[in-house]
Scaffold this motif. Sequence first.
Motif, PDB file in Angstrom:
ATOM      1  N   ARG A  75      68.780  39.542  11.239  1.00 49.45           N
ATOM      2  CA  ARG A  75      69.128  39.758   9.826  1.00 49.45           C
ATOM      3  C   ARG A  75      70.642  39.697   9.624  1.00 49.45           C
ATOM      4  NH1 ARG A  75      65.645  43.980  10.512  1.00 49.45           N
ATOM      5  NH2 ARG A  75      67.118  45.579   9.829  1.00 49.45           N
ATOM      6  N   ARG A  76      71.394  40.196  10.589  1.00 46.46           N
ATOM      7  CA  ARG A  76      72.859  40.101  10.479  1.00 46.46           C
ATOM      8  C   ARG A  76      73.310  38.646  10.501  1.00 46.46           C
ATOM      9  NH1 ARG A  76      75.983  44.417  14.178  1.00 46.46           N
ATOM     10  NH2 ARG A  76      77.701  43.496  13.033  1.00 46.46           N
ATOM     11  N   LEU A  77      72.689  37.843  11.360  1.00 43.77           N
ATOM     12  CA  LEU A  77      72.996  36.412  11.371  1.00 43.77           C
ATOM     13  C   LEU A  77      72.644  35.794  10.024  1.00 43.77           C
ATOM     14  CD1 LEU A  77      73.791  33.751  12.751  1.00 43.77           C
ATOM     15  CD2 LEU A  77      71.433  33.596  13.600  1.00 43.77           C
ATOM     16  N   GLY A  78      71.514  36.189   9.463  1.00 41.14           N
ATOM     17  CA  GLY A  78      71.115  35.685   8.153  1.00 41.14           C
ATOM     18  C   GLY A  78      72.153  35.989   7.081  1.00 41.14           C
ATOM     19  N   ASP A 103      68.737  48.837   8.017  1.00 45.10           N
ATOM     20  CA  ASP A 103      69.776  49.068   9.017  1.00 45.10           C
ATOM     21  C   ASP A 103      71.157  49.102   8.353  1.00 45.10           C
ATOM     22  OD1 ASP A 103      71.850  47.976  11.138  1.00 45.10           O
ATOM     23  OD2 ASP A 103      70.155  48.819  12.254  1.00 45.10           O
ATOM     24  N   GLU A 104      71.911  50.145   8.607  1.00 40.49           N
ATOM     25  CA  GLU A 104      73.225  50.295   7.973  1.00 40.49           C
ATOM     26  C   GLU A 104      74.177  49.169   8.345  1.00 40.49           C
ATOM     27  OE1 GLU A 104      76.865  53.346   8.474  1.00 40.49           O
ATOM     28  OE2 GLU A 104      74.996  54.282   7.804  1.00 40.49           O
ATOM     29  N   ALA A 105      74.101  48.685   9.591  1.00 42.96           N
ATOM     30  CA  ALA A 105      74.991  47.614  10.022  1.00 42.96           C
ATOM     31  C   ALA A 105      74.777  46.337   9.204  1.00 42.96           C
ATOM     32  CB  ALA A 105      74.789  47.329  11.511  1.00 42.96           C
ATOM     33  N   VAL A 106      73.532  46.067   8.852  1.00 43.89           N
ATOM     34  CA  VAL A 106      73.227  44.893   8.029  1.00 43.89           C
ATOM     35  C   VAL A 106      73.774  45.099   6.618  1.00 43.89           C
ATOM     36  CG1 VAL A 106      71.387  43.457   7.057  1.00 43.89           C
ATOM     37  CG2 VAL A 106      71.198  44.318   9.403  1.00 43.89           C
ATOM     38  N   ARG A 107      73.605  46.312   6.076  1.00 40.62           N
ATOM     39  CA  ARG A 107      74.126  46.586   4.732  1.00 40.62           C
ATOM     40  C   ARG A 107      75.642  46.416   4.689  1.00 40.62           C
ATOM     41  NH1 ARG A 107      70.671  51.019   5.338  1.00 40.62           N
ATOM     42  NH2 ARG A 107      72.340  52.559   5.183  1.00 40.62           N
ATOM     43  N   VAL A 108      76.323  46.914   5.703  1.00 37.84           N
ATOM     44  CA  VAL A 108      77.787  46.802   5.756  1.00 37.84           C
ATOM     45  C   VAL A 108      78.199  45.338   5.903  1.00 37.84           C
ATOM     46  CG1 VAL A 108      79.839  47.386   7.111  1.00 37.84           C
ATOM     47  CG2 VAL A 108      78.124  49.150   6.621  1.00 37.84           C
ATOM     48  N   ALA A 109      77.478  44.582   6.737  1.00 36.73           N
ATOM     49  CA  ALA A 109      77.786  43.158   6.918  1.00 36.73           C
ATOM     50  C   ALA A 109      77.629  42.399   5.602  1.00 36.73           C
ATOM     51  CB  ALA A 109      76.885  42.560   7.994  1.00 36.73           C
TER      52      ALA A 109
END
Length: 202
Positions: A75-78, A103-109
């Motif tokens: 999802r982060r790559l997306g 996931d918080e990391a995805v939201r921040v990204a």
Amino acid sequence: LVKLLESGETSVRVASLKALTRLGHAAVVPVLTRLALAGKGELSEAARDSLAGFPGPAADGAISALLEDKDTNVRRLGVELVGGRGSALALPMLLKAASSDRDEAVRVAALKVLRDLAGAGDLPGLLEILLKSDSEDVINGVTRAVVAVCGRQAVDGAGEIVIKKALFGDLPDGKSRDVTRQVAKMVRQRGPSIKASNARFG
């Protein structure tokens, strides 16, 4: 070209990948997606760049699917790729990821990408995320995005900005291409601050 992409020397695979992207061969999008997720090597990086700049709806669909994957890294790559494409789909998808990804990391990204892409019309969505979040990292990400959006609205009122010529590439003497129309459109939509990147300009 597809056969060359599947196996062999990395330099040949990268060259075939770039050629297939230039040709807009939609059938290769699943292969590019698989390679982009394979790791951090030269081939994976080239696959990410190609997906970000791949023409047509096939790549839009593949990247949209990444944002729904159960794997956080996917999802982060997306998020990274959808931001690089800069399509009409990008902002709603990024706002959704920033607002509701588990996931918080995805939201921040997603907020980091929105900082560069969001416009005045996206402020209500950003403020809604701000109001409902209790994460310091998310709050900081929203704040930076809102500040960036407001900064882009501050256009000099002395006259209209006209983009006469814009080139992107290995300047001054290397390969380059004319991106005048693309930059002019971006300035009209988002203001005079343009972030140059391979993902954005191909």
